[in-house]
Design a protein around this motif. Structure first.
Motif, PDB file in Angstrom:
ATOM      1  N   PHE A  38      16.344 -98.244 -14.056  1.00  0.00           N
ATOM      2  CA  PHE A  38      15.530 -98.750 -15.146  1.00  0.00           C
ATOM      3  C   PHE A  38      14.478 -99.624 -14.648  1.00  0.00           C
ATOM      4  O   PHE A  38      13.290 -99.598 -14.733  1.00  0.00           O
ATOM      5  CB  PHE A  38      16.232 -99.218 -16.291  1.00  0.00           C
ATOM      6  CG  PHE A  38      15.369 -99.806 -17.525  1.00  0.00           C
ATOM      7  CD1 PHE A  38      14.825 -99.061 -18.502  1.00  0.00           C
ATOM      8  CD2 PHE A  38      15.076-101.192 -17.388  1.00  0.00           C
ATOM      9  CE1 PHE A  38      14.265 -99.389 -19.302  1.00  0.00           C
ATOM     10  CE2 PHE A  38      14.416-101.616 -18.396  1.00  0.00           C
ATOM     11  CZ  PHE A  38      14.010-100.868 -19.486  1.00  0.00           C
ATOM     12  N   LEU A  39      15.193-100.479 -13.599  1.00  0.00           N
ATOM     13  CA  LEU A  39      14.291-101.715 -13.168  1.00  0.00           C
ATOM     14  C   LEU A  39      13.441-101.086 -12.037  1.00  0.00           C
ATOM     15  O   LEU A  39      12.559-101.698 -11.819  1.00  0.00           O
ATOM     16  CB  LEU A  39      15.218-102.685 -12.437  1.00  0.00           C
ATOM     17  CG  LEU A  39      15.952-103.475 -13.300  1.00  0.00           C
ATOM     18  CD1 LEU A  39      16.851-104.554 -12.483  1.00  0.00           C
ATOM     19  CD2 LEU A  39      14.886-104.498 -14.078  1.00  0.00           C
ATOM     20  N   SER A  40      13.561 -99.801 -11.482  1.00  0.00           N
ATOM     21  CA  SER A  40      12.751 -99.166 -10.783  1.00  0.00           C
ATOM     22  C   SER A  40      11.313 -98.736 -11.348  1.00  0.00           C
ATOM     23  O   SER A  40      10.278 -98.843 -10.715  1.00  0.00           O
ATOM     24  CB  SER A  40      13.281 -97.832  -9.879  1.00  0.00           C
ATOM     25  OG  SER A  40      13.448 -96.767 -10.668  1.00  0.00           O
ATOM     26  N   ARG A  41      11.635 -98.569 -12.679  1.00  0.00           N
ATOM     27  CA  ARG A  41      10.351 -98.302 -13.294  1.00  0.00           C
ATOM     28  C   ARG A  41       9.726 -99.325 -14.067  1.00  0.00           C
ATOM     29  O   ARG A  41       8.565 -99.401 -14.155  1.00  0.00           O
ATOM     30  CB  ARG A  41      10.791 -97.195 -14.338  1.00  0.00           C
ATOM     31  CG  ARG A  41      11.280 -95.885 -13.694  1.00  0.00           C
ATOM     32  CD  ARG A  41      11.584 -94.761 -14.850  1.00  0.00           C
ATOM     33  NE  ARG A  41      11.797 -93.483 -14.174  1.00  0.00           N
ATOM     34  CZ  ARG A  41      12.757 -92.869 -13.873  1.00  0.00           C
ATOM     35  NH1 ARG A  41      13.959 -93.525 -14.411  1.00  0.00           N
ATOM     36  NH2 ARG A  41      13.047 -91.832 -13.277  1.00  0.00           N
ATOM     37  N   ILE A  42      10.587-100.073 -14.398  1.00  0.00           N
ATOM     38  CA  ILE A  42      10.084-101.506 -15.316  1.00  0.00           C
ATOM     39  C   ILE A  42      10.537-102.756 -14.593  1.00  0.00           C
ATOM     40  O   ILE A  42      11.275-103.405 -15.052  1.00  0.00           O
ATOM     41  CB  ILE A  42      10.200-101.451 -16.494  1.00  0.00           C
ATOM     42  CG1 ILE A  42       9.716-100.014 -17.460  1.00  0.00           C
ATOM     43  CG2 ILE A  42       9.650-102.627 -17.450  1.00  0.00           C
ATOM     44  CD1 ILE A  42      10.401 -99.998 -18.699  1.00  0.00           C
ATOM     45  N   ASP A  43      10.226-102.792 -13.135  1.00  0.00           N
ATOM     46  CA  ASP A  43      10.713-104.200 -12.514  1.00  0.00           C
ATOM     47  C   ASP A  43      10.021-105.310 -13.084  1.00  0.00           C
ATOM     48  O   ASP A  43       8.952-105.578 -13.408  1.00  0.00           O
ATOM     49  CB  ASP A  43      10.201-104.117 -10.948  1.00  0.00           C
ATOM     50  CG  ASP A  43      11.453-104.827 -10.150  1.00  0.00           C
ATOM     51  OD1 ASP A  43      12.614-105.023 -10.430  1.00  0.00           O
ATOM     52  OD2 ASP A  43      10.845-105.026  -8.969  1.00  0.00           O
ATOM     53  N   GLY A  44      11.235-106.583 -13.133  1.00  0.00           N
ATOM     54  CA  GLY A  44      10.743-107.618 -13.900  1.00  0.00           C
ATOM     55  C   GLY A  44      10.717-107.823 -15.275  1.00  0.00           C
ATOM     56  O   GLY A  44      10.255-108.852 -15.881  1.00  0.00           O
ATOM     57  N   CYS A  45      11.586-107.020 -15.949  1.00  0.00           N
ATOM     58  CA  CYS A  45      11.615-107.279 -17.479  1.00  0.00           C
ATOM     59  C   CYS A  45      12.430-108.208 -17.639  1.00  0.00           C
ATOM     60  O   CYS A  45      13.400-108.734 -16.649  1.00  0.00           O
ATOM     61  CB  CYS A  45      12.218-105.587 -17.983  1.00  0.00           C
ATOM     62  SG  CYS A  45      13.556-105.055 -17.612  1.00  0.00           S
ATOM     63  N   SER A  46      12.614-108.744 -18.962  1.00  0.00           N
ATOM     64  CA  SER A  46      13.615-109.844 -19.301  1.00  0.00           C
ATOM     65  C   SER A  46      14.958-109.475 -19.516  1.00  0.00           C
ATOM     66  O   SER A  46      15.130-108.137 -19.691  1.00  0.00           O
ATOM     67  CB  SER A  46      12.908-110.259 -20.610  1.00  0.00           C
ATOM     68  OG  SER A  46      13.153-109.397 -21.642  1.00  0.00           O
ATOM     69  N   GLN A  47      15.911-110.399 -19.271  1.00  0.00           N
ATOM     70  CA  GLN A  47      17.125-109.906 -19.440  1.00  0.00           C
ATOM     71  C   GLN A  47      17.314-109.563 -20.849  1.00  0.00           C
ATOM     72  O   GLN A  47      18.279-108.744 -21.215  1.00  0.00           O
ATOM     73  CB  GLN A  47      18.061-111.295 -19.313  1.00  0.00           C
ATOM     74  CG  GLN A  47      18.400-111.371 -17.910  1.00  0.00           C
ATOM     75  CD  GLN A  47      19.495-112.690 -17.677  1.00  0.00           C
ATOM     76  OE1 GLN A  47      19.324-113.342 -16.934  1.00  0.00           O
ATOM     77  NE2 GLN A  47      20.238-112.593 -18.738  1.00  0.00           N
TER      78      GLN A  47
END
Length: 141
Positions: A38-47
């Protein structure tokens, strides 16, 4: 014929089990590898966004992120627009691992769709995407 909701759930379960076995060989639990993809697609999202998309509560996502941060997989930084919030990023050291996870997911998808023509596989993806969008648009009661 079985109800569509049963079939979709069962296919999802079987995909998760196959991927869990593969990812366990790399040392990752489901919540860990899924969060990495998931982070590889939307890196920097909120906790909070991560808690929402993983259906984990704030406490559970915090514990998971603590564990991944200790292993050097993620880093958390204060949100520049909201001092109460943190943004989550993959560390540079895991990008190769994440690419391997994505290849493994793609390999499973290719193997599972092998009996279907490209047109049928594409139609299946389109139909599932439309079904997902429809379910997201239904009132939440």
């Amino acid at each position: 014929a079985l109800p569509i909701c049963y079939l979709v759930s069962e296919v999802g379960r079987l995909y998760r089990l196959a991927l869990d076995r593969k990812m366990a060989q790399m040392g990752f639990a489901r919540s860990e590898w899924w969060l990495m993809v998931f982070l590889s697609r939307i890196d920097g999202c909120s906790q909070q966004d991560l808690a929402d998309v993983t259906d984990l509560g704030k406490s559970a996502i915090t514990k998971l992120l603590d564990k991944l941060e200790q292993r050097g997989i993620v880093r958390r930084e204060p949100d520049p627009n909201d001092g109460r919030s943190k943004r989550v990023y993959l560390t540079e050291s895991v990008h190769g691992m994440v690419q391997q996870i994505i290849r493994d997911v793609d390999d499973l998808e290719t193997a599972s769709l092998a009996p279907f023509s490209d047109a049928a596989a594409s139609q299946l993806v389109d139909m599932l995407t439309q079904l997902r969008e429809r379910l997201l648009s239904l009132p939440q009661r």
